[in-house]
Design a protein around this motif. Structure first.
Motif, mmCIF file in Angstrom:
data_model
loop_
_atom_site.group_PDB
_atom_site.id
_atom_site.type_symbol
_atom_site.label_atom_id
_atom_site.label_comp_id
_atom_site.label_asym_id
_atom_site.label_seq_id
_atom_site.Cartn_x
_atom_site.Cartn_y
_atom_site.Cartn_z
ATOM 1 N N MET A 1 0.845 -1.185 0.000
ATOM 2 C CA MET A 1 0.000 0.000 0.000
ATOM 3 C C MET A 1 0.887 1.245 0.000
ATOM 4 S SD MET A 1 -3.048 -1.134 -0.099
ATOM 5 C CE MET A 1 -4.281 -0.026 0.472
ATOM 6 N N ALA A 2 0.404 2.256 -0.641
ATOM 7 C CA ALA A 2 1.092 3.548 -0.692
ATOM 8 C C ALA A 2 0.202 4.589 -0.018
ATOM 9 C CB ALA A 2 1.374 3.949 -2.133
ATOM 10 N N THR A 3 0.831 5.523 0.645
ATOM 11 C CA THR A 3 0.106 6.607 1.307
ATOM 12 C C THR A 3 0.415 7.905 0.577
ATOM 13 O OG1 THR A 3 0.288 5.439 3.413
ATOM 14 C CG2 THR A 3 -0.287 7.773 3.508
ATOM 15 N N PHE A 4 -0.634 8.656 0.282
ATOM 16 C CA PHE A 4 -0.492 9.920 -0.432
ATOM 17 C C PHE A 4 -1.168 11.040 0.357
ATOM 18 C CE2 PHE A 4 -0.212 6.745 -3.742
ATOM 19 C CZ PHE A 4 0.828 7.212 -4.536
ATOM 20 N N ILE A 5 -0.511 12.189 0.378
ATOM 21 C CA ILE A 5 -1.105 13.405 0.927
ATOM 22 C C ILE A 5 -1.530 14.265 -0.259
ATOM 23 C CG2 ILE A 5 -0.703 15.521 2.244
ATOM 24 C CD1 ILE A 5 1.394 13.949 3.853
ATOM 25 N N VAL A 6 -2.806 14.613 -0.269
ATOM 26 C CA VAL A 6 -3.363 15.439 -1.339
ATOM 27 C C VAL A 6 -3.805 16.758 -0.722
ATOM 28 C CG1 VAL A 6 -5.192 15.641 -3.074
ATOM 29 C CG2 VAL A 6 -4.118 13.412 -2.630
ATOM 30 N N GLU A 7 -3.310 17.853 -1.270
ATOM 31 C CA GLU A 7 -3.735 19.179 -0.816
ATOM 32 C C GLU A 7 -4.568 19.817 -1.911
ATOM 33 O OE1 GLU A 7 -2.040 23.334 1.080
ATOM 34 O OE2 GLU A 7 -0.702 21.637 0.851
ATOM 35 N N ARG A 33 -13.587 5.994 3.494
ATOM 36 C CA ARG A 33 -13.148 5.654 4.863
ATOM 37 C C ARG A 33 -13.560 4.228 5.197
ATOM 38 N NH1 ARG A 33 -10.041 7.400 8.614
ATOM 39 N NH2 ARG A 33 -11.579 7.282 10.245
ATOM 40 N N GLU A 34 -14.795 3.861 4.852
ATOM 41 C CA GLU A 34 -15.268 2.501 5.121
ATOM 42 C C GLU A 34 -14.438 1.462 4.381
ATOM 43 O OE1 GLU A 34 -19.404 2.565 4.044
ATOM 44 O OE2 GLU A 34 -19.910 3.938 5.688
ATOM 45 N N ARG A 35 -13.949 1.809 3.207
ATOM 46 C CA ARG A 35 -13.116 0.912 2.397
ATOM 47 C C ARG A 35 -11.632 0.991 2.778
ATOM 48 N NH1 ARG A 35 -15.773 2.415 -3.457
ATOM 49 N NH2 ARG A 35 -17.749 1.348 -3.105
ATOM 50 N N HIS A 36 -11.300 1.815 3.768
ATOM 51 C CA HIS A 36 -9.920 2.011 4.241
ATOM 52 C C HIS A 36 -9.016 2.593 3.159
ATOM 53 C CE1 HIS A 36 -11.032 -0.070 7.903
ATOM 54 N NE2 HIS A 36 -11.597 -0.997 7.132
ATOM 55 N N GLN A 37 -9.599 3.350 2.246
ATOM 56 C CA GLN A 37 -8.821 4.045 1.220
ATOM 57 C C GLN A 37 -8.451 5.452 1.675
ATOM 58 O OE1 GLN A 37 -12.036 3.535 -1.571
ATOM 59 N NE2 GLN A 37 -10.719 2.302 -2.912
ATOM 60 N N LEU A 38 -9.266 6.034 2.534
ATOM 61 C CA LEU A 38 -9.031 7.384 3.038
ATOM 62 C C LEU A 38 -8.687 7.280 4.516
ATOM 63 C CD1 LEU A 38 -9.192 10.486 2.442
ATOM 64 C CD2 LEU A 38 -11.537 10.363 3.320
ATOM 65 N N VAL A 39 -7.512 7.772 4.882
ATOM 66 C CA VAL A 39 -7.052 7.714 6.262
ATOM 67 C C VAL A 39 -7.658 8.850 7.076
ATOM 68 C CG1 VAL A 39 -5.015 7.845 7.761
ATOM 69 C CG2 VAL A 39 -4.917 6.575 5.585
ATOM 70 N N ASN A 40 -7.605 10.051 6.520
ATOM 71 C CA ASN A 40 -8.146 11.222 7.207
ATOM 72 C C ASN A 40 -8.275 12.355 6.194
ATOM 73 O OD1 ASN A 40 -9.041 12.954 9.232
ATOM 74 N ND2 ASN A 40 -7.548 12.160 10.714
ATOM 75 N N GLY A 57 -3.456 1.213 -3.299
ATOM 76 C CA GLY A 57 -2.503 0.298 -3.897
ATOM 77 C C GLY A 57 -1.539 0.941 -4.868
ATOM 78 N N SER A 58 -1.938 2.059 -5.467
ATOM 79 C CA SER A 58 -1.081 2.679 -6.481
ATOM 80 C C SER A 58 -1.511 4.121 -6.735
ATOM 81 C CB SER A 58 -1.179 1.904 -7.793
ATOM 82 O OG SER A 58 -2.487 2.033 -8.333
ATOM 83 N N ARG A 59 -0.667 4.840 -7.427
ATOM 84 C CA ARG A 59 -1.006 6.202 -7.844
ATOM 85 C C ARG A 59 -2.192 6.179 -8.800
ATOM 86 N NH1 ARG A 59 0.908 11.677 -8.396
ATOM 87 N NH2 ARG A 59 -0.860 12.596 -9.476
ATOM 88 N N ALA A 60 -2.265 5.159 -9.644
ATOM 89 C CA ALA A 60 -3.393 5.048 -10.583
ATOM 90 C C ALA A 60 -4.712 4.901 -9.826
ATOM 91 C CB ALA A 60 -3.186 3.871 -11.528
ATOM 92 N N GLU A 61 -4.710 4.146 -8.744
ATOM 93 C CA GLU A 61 -5.922 4.009 -7.930
ATOM 94 C C GLU A 61 -6.294 5.347 -7.313
ATOM 95 O OE1 GLU A 61 -7.695 1.560 -4.075
ATOM 96 O OE2 GLU A 61 -5.730 1.023 -4.858
ATOM 97 N N LEU A 62 -5.312 6.067 -6.796
ATOM 98 C CA LEU A 62 -5.575 7.394 -6.239
ATOM 99 C C LEU A 62 -6.176 8.307 -7.295
ATOM 100 C CD1 LEU A 62 -5.334 9.595 -4.040
ATOM 101 C CD2 LEU A 62 -3.048 10.054 -4.957
#
Length: 90
Positions: A1-7, A33-40, A57-62
């Motif tokens: 899994m990859a974590t991304f910060i989006v502003e 959030r329910e799917r655990h894709q969004l942390v906060n 899972g990837s930048r493409a998913e984001l």
């Protein structure tokens, strides 16, 4: 899994468009959030935009998640996307 910060940045002149889409945007965030894709997520204190943290899972998913957001892209613009290597598990 990859974590991304989006502003994001809110375009002041298009606030009415953003606010009209806000209920659907918040529902979309709840689903992620329910799917655990969004942390906060949350607005910046000065009201100029928001920060969202995704675990995907990837930048493409984001990119697919961002494209599906109900906010109009002219009223809410992505300012930056950065992959984040966090020290602690969520």
């Amino acid at each position: 899994m990859a974590t991304f910060i989006v502003e994001t940045h809110y375009v002041p002149e298009l606030q009415d468009r953003r606010l009209a889409a806000r209920p659907r945007h918040l529902q979309n965030l709840d689903v992620m959030r329910e799917r655990h894709q969004l942390v906060n997520a949350g607005p910046l204190a000065d009201g100029s935009g928001a920060v969202l943290i995704y675990s995907v899972g990837s930048r493409a998913e984001l990119d697919r998640l961002l494209a599906a957001d109900p906010y109009p892209t002219d009223a809410v613009q992505v300012s930056s996307i950065r992959e984040w290597k966090h020290n602690y598990e969520f």
